[in-house]
Write an enzyme that holds these catalytic residues in place. Sequence first.
Site, PDB file in Angstrom:
ATOM      1  N   GLU A 208       3.316   4.260   1.493  1.00 55.56           N
ATOM      2  CA  GLU A 208       4.041   4.429   0.236  1.00 55.56           C
ATOM      3  C   GLU A 208       5.554   4.440   0.444  1.00 55.56           C
ATOM      4  O   GLU A 208       6.310   3.902  -0.371  1.00 55.56           O
ATOM      5  CB  GLU A 208       3.589   5.717  -0.463  1.00 55.56           C
ATOM      6  CG  GLU A 208       2.124   5.729  -0.878  1.00 55.56           C
ATOM      7  CD  GLU A 208       1.756   4.567  -1.786  1.00 55.56           C
ATOM      8  OE1 GLU A 208       2.639   4.045  -2.488  1.00 55.56           O
ATOM      9  OE2 GLU A 208       0.577   4.174  -1.787  1.00 55.56           O
TER      10      GLU A 208
ATOM     11  N   HIS B 132       6.978   1.029   0.512  1.00 57.34           N
ATOM     12  CA  HIS B 132       7.236   0.477  -0.819  1.00 57.34           C
ATOM     13  C   HIS B 132       8.613   0.902  -1.320  1.00 57.34           C
ATOM     14  O   HIS B 132       9.347   0.108  -1.919  1.00 57.34           O
ATOM     15  CB  HIS B 132       6.174   0.965  -1.812  1.00 57.34           C
ATOM     16  CG  HIS B 132       4.865   0.258  -1.701  1.00 57.34           C
ATOM     17  ND1 HIS B 132       4.750  -1.108  -1.639  1.00 57.34           N
ATOM     18  CD2 HIS B 132       3.581   0.742  -1.665  1.00 57.34           C
ATOM     19  CE1 HIS B 132       3.479  -1.446  -1.568  1.00 57.34           C
ATOM     20  NE2 HIS B 132       2.751  -0.349  -1.579  1.00 57.34           N
TER      21      HIS B 132
ATOM     22  N   GLU C 259       1.372  -5.394  -0.694  1.00 55.56           N
ATOM     23  CA  GLU C 259       0.490  -4.383  -0.112  1.00 55.56           C
ATOM     24  C   GLU C 259       0.263  -4.624   1.378  1.00 55.56           C
ATOM     25  O   GLU C 259       0.251  -3.686   2.178  1.00 55.56           O
ATOM     26  CB  GLU C 259      -0.850  -4.366  -0.847  1.00 55.56           C
ATOM     27  CG  GLU C 259      -0.775  -3.868  -2.282  1.00 55.56           C
ATOM     28  CD  GLU C 259      -0.265  -2.446  -2.378  1.00 55.56           C
ATOM     29  OE1 GLU C 259      -0.495  -1.638  -1.446  1.00 55.56           O
ATOM     30  OE2 GLU C 259       0.395  -2.129  -3.385  1.00 55.56           O
TER      31      GLU C 259
END
Length: 317
Positions: A146, A149, A221
């Site tokens: 995460e 990202h 992803e």
Amino acid sequence: MARTRFLKDTGLTARMTLVMFLIGAIFVGFIAILIALSGNNGGLALVIGVVGLGVVWFQWYKSDTLAMKAMRAREVSPEEAPELHGVIDRLCALADMPKPRVAISYTDLPNAFATGRSPSRAVVCVTTGLLDRLSAEEVEAVLAHELSHVAHRDVLVMTMASSAGIVAAMATRGAQYGAIFGGNRRSDNNGAPAWLIILVVSMVTYAISFVLTRLLSRYRELCADRSGAFLTGKPSALASALTKITGEIARIPNRDLRASQSMNAFFIAPAISGASFNTLTSTHPSLEQRLEQLAKIAAELGRPMDGGFPTQPGLGL
């Protein structure tokens, strides 16, 4: 991308850049066609484009607030969740990046997401369902994914990528009311009504944009998986976490999954039960594809994929 210690992947970056270029070209071409077909109402076509971009800007600017509300999550302090904050502190130090806000969503759905218009406004959120099911090393692996990202400004990238689809969807709705584009006025002496041509062009533009955006999301992803795995040096922990999350999602009632599906593009794994993710419409690569990439990373690092970490939850709250 912000300057961090997340490993760069030139191959994935090149593919993402190409997809972004194609989406931008489609957007410009669509607006040009819209103006040409609208004739005297070309100004209205520009208004639709501006309004569409305004919607995109609002979604980007308020992305953290909208996502938190959608998941009924709340920000937690280091005193409330010391272990969770401790893991994020370590990862941010490793990555040399600003620490985002930390939030928890009190739901049994095992998942996590990161959002925010910039690293300084970012928030990383995990669900209690995830904390209750994963080990400490698995949670760390998910958080590294995460944080990747956040470092790559993926919310900005995906919001920009969605602009063509949003404007095309608005034009499609407008074209359904032919009067917006001149009623039954024809594009030429013998042609079809302009609003019908615009409707078809809008639908085609939306379909192409939809597929390209999904393709970009899957690259995003894979890039986050790779970056996070190299940051922690434990690809097996992320592989185990993804396997557990996907398996546990399949056990969540469909009613609860449907309530969270608007967040699928943000989640580390989509809230879909019993479906194959290896399709044009998927926001994520298949579990098999992700595990295969992680196995290759483990080989690069000289580390086996056969475990070697605790299996009991370590950060449950």
